[in-house]
Scaffold this motif. Structure first.
Motif, PDB file in Angstrom:
ATOM      1  N   UNK A 132      12.763  29.270  28.735  1.00 49.51           N
ATOM      2  CA  UNK A 132      12.950  29.777  27.372  1.00 49.51           C
ATOM      3  C   UNK A 132      14.068  28.951  26.742  1.00 49.51           C
ATOM      4  N   UNK A 133      14.142  28.905  25.438  1.00 52.83           N
ATOM      5  CA  UNK A 133      15.184  28.114  24.792  1.00 52.83           C
ATOM      6  C   UNK A 133      16.560  28.715  25.040  1.00 52.83           C
ATOM      7  N   UNK A 134      16.623  30.046  25.080  1.00 55.14           N
ATOM      8  CA  UNK A 134      17.903  30.716  25.288  1.00 55.14           C
ATOM      9  C   UNK A 134      17.762  31.847  26.311  1.00 55.14           C
ATOM     10  N   UNK A 135      18.856  32.095  27.011  1.00 55.83           N
ATOM     11  CA  UNK A 135      18.915  33.213  27.944  1.00 55.83           C
ATOM     12  C   UNK A 135      20.243  33.949  27.746  1.00 55.83           C
TER      13      UNK A 135
ATOM     14  N   UNK B  84      16.339  38.874  30.752  1.00 60.96           N
ATOM     15  CA  UNK B  84      16.794  38.007  29.671  1.00 60.96           C
ATOM     16  C   UNK B  84      16.829  38.801  28.369  1.00 60.96           C
ATOM     17  N   UNK B  85      18.025  38.971  27.809  1.00 60.26           N
ATOM     18  CA  UNK B  85      18.211  39.784  26.605  1.00 60.26           C
ATOM     19  C   UNK B  85      18.168  38.968  25.318  1.00 60.26           C
ATOM     20  N   UNK B  86      17.946  37.657  25.433  1.00 63.47           N
ATOM     21  CA  UNK B  86      18.022  36.779  24.258  1.00 63.47           C
ATOM     22  C   UNK B  86      17.033  37.150  23.164  1.00 63.47           C
ATOM     23  N   UNK B  87      15.876  37.672  23.529  1.00 61.94           N
ATOM     24  CA  UNK B  87      14.863  38.023  22.540  1.00 61.94           C
ATOM     25  C   UNK B  87      14.839  39.524  22.240  1.00 61.94           C
ATOM     26  N   UNK B  88      15.782  40.240  22.798  1.00 53.59           N
ATOM     27  CA  UNK B  88      15.896  41.672  22.551  1.00 53.59           C
ATOM     28  C   UNK B  88      16.576  41.884  21.196  1.00 53.59           C
ATOM     29  N   UNK B  89      15.921  42.605  20.287  1.00 54.71           N
ATOM     30  CA  UNK B  89      16.449  42.793  18.930  1.00 54.71           C
ATOM     31  C   UNK B  89      17.857  43.361  18.919  1.00 54.71           C
ATOM     32  N   UNK B  90      18.177  44.185  19.911  1.00 57.02           N
ATOM     33  CA  UNK B  90      19.504  44.793  19.970  1.00 57.02           C
ATOM     34  C   UNK B  90      20.602  43.773  20.274  1.00 57.02           C
ATOM     35  N   UNK B  91      20.209  42.605  20.774  1.00 60.89           N
ATOM     36  CA  UNK B  91      21.208  41.606  21.193  1.00 60.89           C
ATOM     37  C   UNK B  91      21.150  40.319  20.367  1.00 60.89           C
TER      38      UNK B  91
END
Length: 306
Positions: free
Chosen positions: A258-261, A274-281
């Motif tokens: 993924x591009x970000x983690x 991986x919380x990078x795509x979690x809206x809360x984060x």
């Protein structure tokens, strides 16, 4: 100088060391190969001969590995290698004691990266970059004390310089671990670039609570180079991957990144979510991205211009 591991009298002997005056300060640097992958099998043999070998059937297999006999065997061997390493370190301390240098010698023990395993060596997850570091200096450091500040391998040089009353160059990012300087540190940084002839580029930012990883070439899998495929991949997991029998977490090592983690280091010690795509984060993820890019600009990281 290659020492004789069966004779500690050969430690700190020979070469220029023999010309050292009685009270002359010194710097000795030693690589102990026992803890590396080629020490796994000897370490396993050593542990079995002494009845202290780890029972491979009772260890915890992290969720990012498939629970196979091969995985359990290698993990157990890596732990036995650490036990063997402890004995080797003891020989160095005994050699210092024999020369009357044990009490007033600053000794730093550290690893350069995680184990020779997938998700360890060559990777920016905590398994790859969170390494042991112990400092011993009986006349200066209280026995059993723990420093909970953020620390990095780059801190070893300024720590040694300060201990020797030498000036620390302003260009050094590292901090003296025996001072109060680390108390004001908010972040650590880690980098990954060329690996075994394959150019990859990833950067990480670590705080007390979170770790952020940015991949500049996400199209490349984590094991994109020959060494990773050859030495850092469990054969049993590769077979399961080809059969489509690995979990999403397990097969991630073999696929594009993924591009970000972003990981919560408090609640997710194995970095599985991986919380990078979690809206809360999203906001927190952006904060870390800005911290990373700012550090790259400051340090002249050329990848930003690529």
């Amino acid at each position: 100088k290659v020492i004789n591991p069966k004779n500690k009298a050969t430690y700190f002997k020979g070469g220029i060391w023999s010309k050292k005056k009685k009270n002359q300060p010194f710097l000795a640097y030693a690589n102990i190969e026992t803890g590396k992958k080629h020490g796994f099998i000897p370490g396993r043999k050593w542990a079995k001969e002494r009845g202290v070998a780890v029972d491979s059937t009772k260890i915890r297999v992290p969720a990012h590995y498939a629970d196979t006999d091969e995985v359990r065997s290698v993990l157990a061997a890596s732990m036995d290698a650490v036990s063997h390493l402890d004995i080797e370190v003891g020989k160095f301390l005994d050699a210092l004691k024999d020369q009357g240098l044990k009490q007033n010698t600053l000794v730093i023990l550290a690893a350069d990266h995680g184990a020779t395993l997938p998700r360890h060596k060559q990777q920016l997850w905590t398994t790859g970059i969170k390494v042991p570091m112990m400092i011993r200096w009986p006349e200066k450091i209280k026995k059993g004390s723990v420093n909970k500040e953020l620390a990095s391998i780059i801190d070893i040089a300024p720590t040694c310089l300060n201990a020797a009353n030498a000036k620390i160059p302003e260009t050094m990012e590292g901090l003296d671990l025996l001072s109060d300087a680390p108390k004001n540190r908010k972040y650590l940084f880690a980098t990954k670039d060329g690996m075994d002839g394959t150019f990859d580029c990833s950067r990480a930012v670590i705080s007390r609570e979170y770790q952020y990883i940015h991949h500049f070439f996400p199209e490349l899998p984590y094991n994109s180079n020959g060494y990773a495929k050859r030495a850092l991949t469990f054969k049993s997991m590769m077979k399961l991957y080809k059969k489509g029998e690995l979990t999403d977490l397990q097969k991630a090592y073999f696929e594009r990144k993924p591009k970000e983690e972003l990981y919560d280091l408090k609640s997710d010690i194995d970095l599985e979510q991986n919380l990078a795509l979690n809206l809360e984060y999203l906001v927190l993820n952006e904060v870390f991205r800005k911290v990373l890019f700012s550090w790259q600009e400051k340090t002249g990281d050329e990848v930003l211009k690529a």
